[in-house]
Design a protein around this motif. Structure first.
Motif, mmCIF file in Angstrom:
data_model
loop_
_atom_site.group_PDB
_atom_site.id
_atom_site.type_symbol
_atom_site.label_atom_id
_atom_site.label_comp_id
_atom_site.label_asym_id
_atom_site.label_seq_id
_atom_site.Cartn_x
_atom_site.Cartn_y
_atom_site.Cartn_z
ATOM 1 N N PRO A 127 0.847 -1.186 0.000
ATOM 2 C CA PRO A 127 0.000 0.000 0.000
ATOM 3 C C PRO A 127 0.891 1.248 0.000
ATOM 4 O O PRO A 127 2.036 1.193 0.462
ATOM 5 C CB PRO A 127 -0.763 -0.110 1.323
ATOM 6 C CG PRO A 127 0.125 -0.912 2.213
ATOM 7 C CD PRO A 127 0.952 -1.808 1.315
ATOM 8 N N HIS A 128 0.388 2.353 -0.534
ATOM 9 C CA HIS A 128 1.155 3.600 -0.558
ATOM 10 C C HIS A 128 0.215 4.767 -0.317
ATOM 11 O O HIS A 128 -1.006 4.629 -0.414
ATOM 12 C CB HIS A 128 1.838 3.782 -1.919
ATOM 13 C CG HIS A 128 2.786 2.678 -2.288
ATOM 14 N ND1 HIS A 128 4.030 2.555 -1.727
ATOM 15 C CD2 HIS A 128 2.661 1.640 -3.165
ATOM 16 C CE1 HIS A 128 4.643 1.487 -2.246
ATOM 17 N NE2 HIS A 128 3.820 0.908 -3.109
ATOM 18 N N CYS A 169 5.935 9.478 -0.515
ATOM 19 C CA CYS A 169 5.082 8.498 0.139
ATOM 20 C C CYS A 169 5.347 8.574 1.636
ATOM 21 O O CYS A 169 6.465 8.840 2.072
ATOM 22 C CB CYS A 169 5.387 7.102 -0.381
ATOM 23 S SG CYS A 169 4.329 5.834 0.341
ATOM 24 N N HIS A 177 9.985 3.541 2.037
ATOM 25 C CA HIS A 177 9.240 3.926 0.835
ATOM 26 C C HIS A 177 9.967 5.044 0.095
ATOM 27 O O HIS A 177 10.049 5.057 -1.131
ATOM 28 C CB HIS A 177 7.813 4.349 1.195
ATOM 29 C CG HIS A 177 6.913 3.182 1.497
ATOM 30 N ND1 HIS A 177 5.891 2.797 0.664
ATOM 31 C CD2 HIS A 177 6.909 2.307 2.538
ATOM 32 C CE1 HIS A 177 5.282 1.730 1.175
ATOM 33 N NE2 HIS A 177 5.881 1.427 2.327
ATOM 34 N N MET A 182 10.179 6.942 -3.786
ATOM 35 C CA MET A 182 8.834 7.528 -3.784
ATOM 36 C C MET A 182 8.845 9.010 -3.416
ATOM 37 O O MET A 182 8.490 9.409 -2.300
ATOM 38 C CB MET A 182 7.920 6.744 -2.841
ATOM 39 C CG MET A 182 7.739 5.300 -3.308
ATOM 40 S SD MET A 182 6.289 4.518 -2.620
ATOM 41 C CE MET A 182 4.981 5.231 -3.610
HETATM 42 CU CU LIG Z 1 4.902 3.995 -0.586
#
Ligand SMILES: [Cu+2]
Length: 502
Positions: A127-128, A169, A177, A182
């Motif tokens: 999930p992000h 993120c 992340h 990200m």
């Molecule tokens: Cu992420």
């Protein structure tokens, strides 16, 4: 614009616990009444039809919004987990906003109301979410954008402040992340826009942590321990070593004005951003509204940005670096801008020093030759021609500084490799010299040298093999072929100097 870490983390954990996309948040109507705009410009309600934001991949920048009134802007950003090279022959699983590192560039105008759609591709494993530093509100959007694979989240925010902002993120573990790529930039233009320039580019630095050492070939997993220790394996611009080098260099013509939107995703390192051979005429430091003039190096914090502008007056290659120089020359933080046009001899005389200073990075084809040889080797055997081609490129970047491009060395300082009796006598000894260096007196073709050659232990076994095979094939030398296996044996038996291997 992060709240205190404690609040921020609890926000992230909370949304993580819910395990489902949070419900869309409407824009707070109370906020649109209050203008925080630095120039007190129009902050009325969005006008006209909603506008779909144009997103670009680095180094491209979307065109100016060209609007003189706020609009409702729809942004659709898709998270994808992709395997791409981080360096020649080295793959990494990047987590991306828009399929690339850095994430897509978003350009809006102060006062715009942004309807943000975050899509997480069904093939994602994680999930992000997204925290945009341009957002005023808890978690910068993170609280409202937690998105499981195959889902989409939507939230709306009003861009109250102009500036160049990082987004990233913020899903736990946040550092990981971000370390996987990200992050990206969102430009909030001031109401009057930015002054026109001839060229705009998007450059974003990031640090990466792999289990294998720098340039160790193959698919490299993320190394959490190295990340915690802030011991970066790679520090790069635009997601890969060489992303802005050779035929991918940024372009400009003499006399043009250039604006670079510089971001730093981190997660750990701050960047001392510098362009070798240029002085920034203007810097919007920290991506804010104030400018400073005549700057050599500007500090770009992790999770921060800068806008730099300069006019290119003389042709040639300008090198973008993090001036923490081991990052530039040993971890990848090096890019280029090629400036074409007539010479400006009164500004710069024009002696080209690129080949020595920039080493293997200066040759556009160099990477291909090296990659070709290592691909062949991976398949079992490598041809002599490939070894020589790769060795030539690597020699230019590694050995020619001292032993010279023609292998003749420099009288009394650097012994010759061309026709060297010492070299030709023992290929394995030569491999040992490359790996561990050489000092003390040595006699080459009857002349004594007493100097120091530093260890070249950053080279892989196949790289050492290729360089030596090239050297032996040149300049009247005896044509020995050196294999990666032989070098590996020499390396295993050699006492490597402390700290030489990364
Ligand atoms: Cu992420």
């Amino acid at each position: 614009m992060l709240p205190s870490p404690r609040i921020f983390l609890s926000v992230v954990l909370l949304s993580a616990c819910q395990g489902e996309p949070a419900s869309p948040e409407g824009a707070d109507p109370a906020k649109s009444v209050v203008s925080k705009g630095s120039s007190g410009a129009d902050q009325g309600p969005p006008q006209g039809e909603p506008v779909r934001a144009i997103l670009t991949q680095a180094p491209a920048v979307p065109p100016p919004t060209g609007r003189n009134a706020p609009a409702k802007v729809i942004v659709e950003l898709e998270v994808r987990e992709v395997v791409k090279p981080i360096s020649e022959g080295v793959d990494y699983t990047f987590w991306t906003f828009g399929g690339d590192v850095p994430g897509s560039f978003i350009r809006i105008r102060q006062g715009d109301t942004v309807e943000f759609h975050l899509q997480n591709h069904p093939s994602s494993k994680m999930p992000h979410n997204i925290d945009l530093h341009a957002v005023t509100g808890p978690g910068g959007g993170a609280a409202s954008s937690f998105t499981a694979p195959g889902h989409e989240s939507q939230f709306t925010f009003k861009a109250l402040n102009a500036g160049l902002y990082v987004y990233h993120c913020a899903t736990a573990p946040v550092g990981m992340h971000v370390a996987n790529g990200m992050y990206g930039l969102i430009l909030v233009e001031p109401p009057e826009g930015l002054p026109p320039v001839d060229r705009e580019y998007y450059v974003m630095q990031g640090d990466f942590y792999t289990v294998g050492k720098y340039r160790e070939k193959g698919l490299q997993p993320f190394d959490m321990q190295k990340a915690i220790e802030e011991n970066a394996t790679y520090v790069v611009f635009n997601g890969a070593e060489g992303a802005l080098v050779g035929d991918k260099a940024l372009q400009a013509n003499v006399g043009e004005t250039v604006r670079l939107y510089i971001g730093n995703g981190g997660p750990n390192l701050v960047s001392s951003f510098h362009v070798i051979g240029e002085i920034f005429d203007k810097v919007y430091y920290e991506g804010g509204s104030k400018t400073q003039e005549n700057v050599q190096t500007t500090l770009v914090p992790a999770g921060g940005s800068a806008i730099v502008e300069y006019k290119v007056e003389a042709p040639g290659t300008y090198v973008l670096v993090d001036h923490s120089l081991f990052r530039a020359f040993n971890k990848g933080a090096l890019g280029m801008m090629k400036v074409d046009g007539g010479d400006a001899l009164e500004i710069y005389s024009g002696k080209e020093v690129d080949s020595v200073y920039l080493a293997d990075k200066a040759e556009p084809g160099a990477g291909q030759a090296v990659a070709q040889a290592s691909a062949e080797l991976a398949q079992g055997s490598v041809t002599l021609a490939s070894q020589v081609a790769a060795g030539q490129a690597l020699y230019a970047g590694t050995c020619s500084t001292c032993h010279q491009a023609d292998g003749k060395g420099l009288e009394g300082i650097f012994p010759p490799l061309a026709g060297s009796d010492f070299l030709n006598a023992d290929p394995l000894r030569a491999a040992g010299i490359v790996l561990t260096g050489l000092n003390g007196p040595v006699t080459v073709n009857g002349k004594e040298y007493n100097s120091v050659m530093p260890p070249m232990s950053q080279l892989n076994d196949d790289e050492v093999a290729n360089i030596l095979t090239y050297v032996y094939s040149q300049w009247g030398n005896q044509g020995h072929v050196v294999t990666a296996d032989q070098v590996a044996k020499v390396r295993a038996s050699a006492a490597m100097p402390q700290g030489a291997a990364h």
